[in-house]
Design a protein around this motif. Structure first.
Motif, PDB file in Angstrom:
ATOM      1  N   CYS A 115       0.827  -1.211   0.000  1.00 46.52           N
ATOM      2  CA  CYS A 115       0.000   0.000   0.000  1.00 46.52           C
ATOM      3  C   CYS A 115       0.858   1.255   0.000  1.00 46.52           C
ATOM      4  N   VAL A 116       1.949   1.246   0.746  1.00 50.70           N
ATOM      5  CA  VAL A 116       2.824   2.414   0.797  1.00 50.70           C
ATOM      6  C   VAL A 116       3.326   2.763  -0.600  1.00 50.70           C
ATOM      7  N   LEU A 117       3.763   1.755  -1.342  1.00 52.63           N
ATOM      8  CA  LEU A 117       4.245   2.005  -2.701  1.00 52.63           C
ATOM      9  C   LEU A 117       3.102   2.404  -3.626  1.00 52.63           C
ATOM     10  N   ALA A 118       1.977   1.715  -3.519  1.00 48.13           N
ATOM     11  CA  ALA A 118       0.834   2.024  -4.383  1.00 48.13           C
ATOM     12  C   ALA A 118       0.323   3.437  -4.132  1.00 48.13           C
ATOM     13  N   TRP A 119       0.258   3.846  -2.871  1.00 50.62           N
ATOM     14  CA  TRP A 119      -0.168   5.213  -2.563  1.00 50.62           C
ATOM     15  C   TRP A 119       0.798   6.230  -3.152  1.00 50.62           C
ATOM     16  N   ALA A 120       2.080   5.901  -3.121  1.00 50.20           N
ATOM     17  CA  ALA A 120       3.078   6.836  -3.641  1.00 50.20           C
ATOM     18  C   ALA A 120       2.939   7.032  -5.153  1.00 50.20           C
ATOM     19  N   VAL A 121       2.621   5.963  -5.881  1.00 53.04           N
ATOM     20  CA  VAL A 121       2.636   6.042  -7.352  1.00 53.04           C
ATOM     21  C   VAL A 121       1.271   6.306  -7.966  1.00 53.04           C
ATOM     22  N   GLU A 122       0.206   6.335  -7.154  1.00 50.20           N
ATOM     23  CA  GLU A 122      -1.139   6.401  -7.718  1.00 50.20           C
ATOM     24  C   GLU A 122      -1.380   7.643  -8.582  1.00 50.20           C
ATOM     25  N   ARG A 123      -0.680   8.746  -8.286  1.00 51.15           N
ATOM     26  CA  ARG A 123      -0.805   9.961  -9.100  1.00 51.15           C
ATOM     27  C   ARG A 123       0.558  10.482  -9.561  1.00 51.15           C
ATOM     28  N   MET A 124       1.533   9.649  -9.489  1.00 54.05           N
ATOM     29  CA  MET A 124       2.901  10.045  -9.828  1.00 54.05           C
ATOM     30  C   MET A 124       3.115  10.042 -11.339  1.00 54.05           C
ATOM     31  N   ASP A 125       3.957  10.948 -11.816  1.00 55.19           N
ATOM     32  CA  ASP A 125       4.360  10.908 -13.218  1.00 55.19           C
ATOM     33  C   ASP A 125       5.010   9.563 -13.503  1.00 55.19           C
ATOM     34  N   MET A 126       4.657   8.956 -14.615  1.00 52.05           N
ATOM     35  CA  MET A 126       5.120   7.615 -14.928  1.00 52.05           C
ATOM     36  C   MET A 126       6.647   7.508 -14.934  1.00 52.05           C
ATOM     37  N   GLU A 127       7.322   8.540 -15.395  1.00 53.69           N
ATOM     38  CA  GLU A 127       8.780   8.471 -15.491  1.00 53.69           C
ATOM     39  C   GLU A 127       9.452   8.451 -14.119  1.00 53.69           C
ATOM     40  N   LYS A 128       8.720   8.844 -13.072  1.00 54.44           N
ATOM     41  CA  LYS A 128       9.290   8.845 -11.728  1.00 54.44           C
ATOM     42  C   LYS A 128       9.086   7.524 -10.983  1.00 54.44           C
ATOM     43  N   ILE A 129       8.232   6.666 -11.505  1.00 51.15           N
ATOM     44  CA  ILE A 129       7.889   5.445 -10.785  1.00 51.15           C
ATOM     45  C   ILE A 129       9.093   4.534 -10.541  1.00 51.15           C
ATOM     46  N   PRO A 130      10.004   4.353 -11.503  1.00 49.24           N
ATOM     47  CA  PRO A 130      11.188   3.534 -11.197  1.00 49.24           C
ATOM     48  C   PRO A 130      11.993   4.052 -10.015  1.00 49.24           C
ATOM     49  N   VAL A 131      12.063   5.375  -9.859  1.00 48.62           N
ATOM     50  CA  VAL A 131      12.754   5.958  -8.715  1.00 48.62           C
ATOM     51  C   VAL A 131      12.018   5.610  -7.427  1.00 48.62           C
ATOM     52  N   ALA A 132      10.681   5.695  -7.469  1.00 49.85           N
ATOM     53  CA  ALA A 132       9.874   5.372  -6.292  1.00 49.85           C
ATOM     54  C   ALA A 132      10.058   3.915  -5.893  1.00 49.85           C
ATOM     55  N   VAL A 133      10.086   3.022  -6.864  1.00 48.01           N
ATOM     56  CA  VAL A 133      10.284   1.599  -6.574  1.00 48.01           C
ATOM     57  C   VAL A 133      11.645   1.377  -5.930  1.00 48.01           C
ATOM     58  N   ARG A 134      12.679   2.017  -6.465  1.00 50.04           N
ATOM     59  CA  ARG A 134      14.027   1.870  -5.909  1.00 50.04           C
ATOM     60  C   ARG A 134      14.081   2.383  -4.479  1.00 50.04           C
ATOM     61  N   ASN A 135      13.458   3.521  -4.228  1.00 48.46           N
ATOM     62  CA  ASN A 135      13.463   4.078  -2.883  1.00 48.46           C
ATOM     63  C   ASN A 135      12.653   3.222  -1.916  1.00 48.46           C
ATOM     64  N   TRP A 136      11.546   2.668  -2.400  1.00 45.78           N
ATOM     65  CA  TRP A 136      10.728   1.759  -1.579  1.00 45.78           C
ATOM     66  C   TRP A 136      11.524   0.511  -1.217  1.00 45.78           C
ATOM     67  N   LEU A 137      12.264  -0.032  -2.155  1.00 47.95           N
ATOM     68  CA  LEU A 137      13.085  -1.213  -1.883  1.00 47.95           C
ATOM     69  C   LEU A 137      14.175  -0.917  -0.863  1.00 47.95           C
ATOM     70  N   ALA A 138      14.645   0.326  -0.819  1.00 51.90           N
ATOM     71  CA  ALA A 138      15.705   0.697   0.112  1.00 51.90           C
ATOM     72  C   ALA A 138      15.210   0.820   1.544  1.00 51.90           C
ATOM     73  N   LEU A 139      13.908   0.951   1.723  1.00 53.32           N
ATOM     74  CA  LEU A 139      13.350   1.044   3.070  1.00 53.32           C
ATOM     75  C   LEU A 139      13.317  -0.325   3.727  1.00 53.32           C
ATOM     76  N   ARG A 140      13.547  -0.362   5.027  1.00 48.11           N
ATOM     77  CA  ARG A 140      13.363  -1.602   5.778  1.00 48.11           C
ATOM     78  C   ARG A 140      11.871  -1.861   5.937  1.00 48.11           C
ATOM     79  N   PRO A 141      11.465  -3.135   6.096  1.00 51.29           N
ATOM     80  CA  PRO A 141      10.042  -3.435   6.268  1.00 51.29           C
ATOM     81  C   PRO A 141       9.381  -2.636   7.378  1.00 51.29           C
ATOM     82  N   GLU A 142      10.053  -2.510   8.527  1.00 50.05           N
ATOM     83  CA  GLU A 142       9.433  -1.787   9.634  1.00 50.05           C
ATOM     84  C   GLU A 142       9.254  -0.306   9.322  1.00 50.05           C
TER      85      GLU A 142
END
Length: 208
Positions: A115-142
């Motif tokens: 949900c955290v990732l989906a909320w972030a990208v729901e209105r994001m410019d498409m070209e920024k989504i790979p950056v969002a995915v990379r940053n989401w992966l860098a976060l710890r689960p907690e």
């Protein structure tokens, strides 16, 4: 002889593996979990909903629709999310899964992270989504759980796109400037913990 012994032990070993559905959902009666509903149409929107299960107090609120994603946005995140989730499941000896048309059960903690990732990208410019995915992966689960908890308090519904913490997530994960702040700790001089791996529902209660 050794081969025969190994074959004899394998059914017992398999029996000890917890039975799960989808991405790590315990195969028990009405567990707390999420569902990712993927329509057959290639242009249909993908819905992520939370099913509170037996813990719910009021049956009228047993299911909470969290977010709906346009198909291109879902397509942009699905592969990396699947890979990350399956790595976590495998680490706990649980069977991996794959997204399919229809209902996809997702463990309650993994669902919060999605949900955290989906909320972030729901209105994001498409070209920024790979950056969002990379940053989401860098976060710890907690860290993802904390972000879910903060967001869901006021803007966790399907109609809350672009508000409060939902808007903050879009900027925090999608802005290139933020990527250094969200980089893995090994690149920031902070040693990662080797122990304390976050557990799924099957292995104990986690918060939030």
């Amino acid at each position: 002889m050794a081969k025969a012994a190994a074959n004899t032990e394998s059914p017992k070993a398999r029996a000890q593996v917890p039975h799960t559905l989808g991405f790590g959902v315990p195969a028990t009666s009405d567990p707390h979990h999420f569902k990712v509903i993927i329509p057959r149409s290639s242009t249909g929107k993908v819905q992520i909903s939370e099913y509170l299960g037996l813990q719910v107090v009021n049956s009228n609120h047993a299911i909470i629709d969290r977010v709906v994603l346009d198909r291109p946005r879902w397509t942009a995140i699905r592969a990396e999310v699947q890979r990350a989730f399956n790595a976590r499941l495998s680490a706990h000896g649980l069977k991996p899964s794959a997204w399919k048309v229809g209902e996809n059960p997702v463990d309650r903690l993994l669902g919060k992270e999605l949900c955290v990732l989906a909320w972030a990208v729901e209105r994001m410019d498409m070209e920024k989504i790979p950056v969002a995915v990379r940053n989401w992966l860098a976060l710890r689960p907690e860290e993802r759980w904390w972000l879910f908890g903060m967001t869901v308090m006021s803007t966790g519904g399907v109609m809350d796109a672009g508000k409060g913490w939902r808007a903050a997530l879009q900027h925090a994960l999608g802005d290139v400037v933020q990527s250094d702040l969200l980089a893995p700790r090994s690149r920031r001089g902070i040693r990662d913990r080797d122990d304390g791996r976050p557990l799924l529902d099957l292995f104990g209660d986690e918060t939030p």
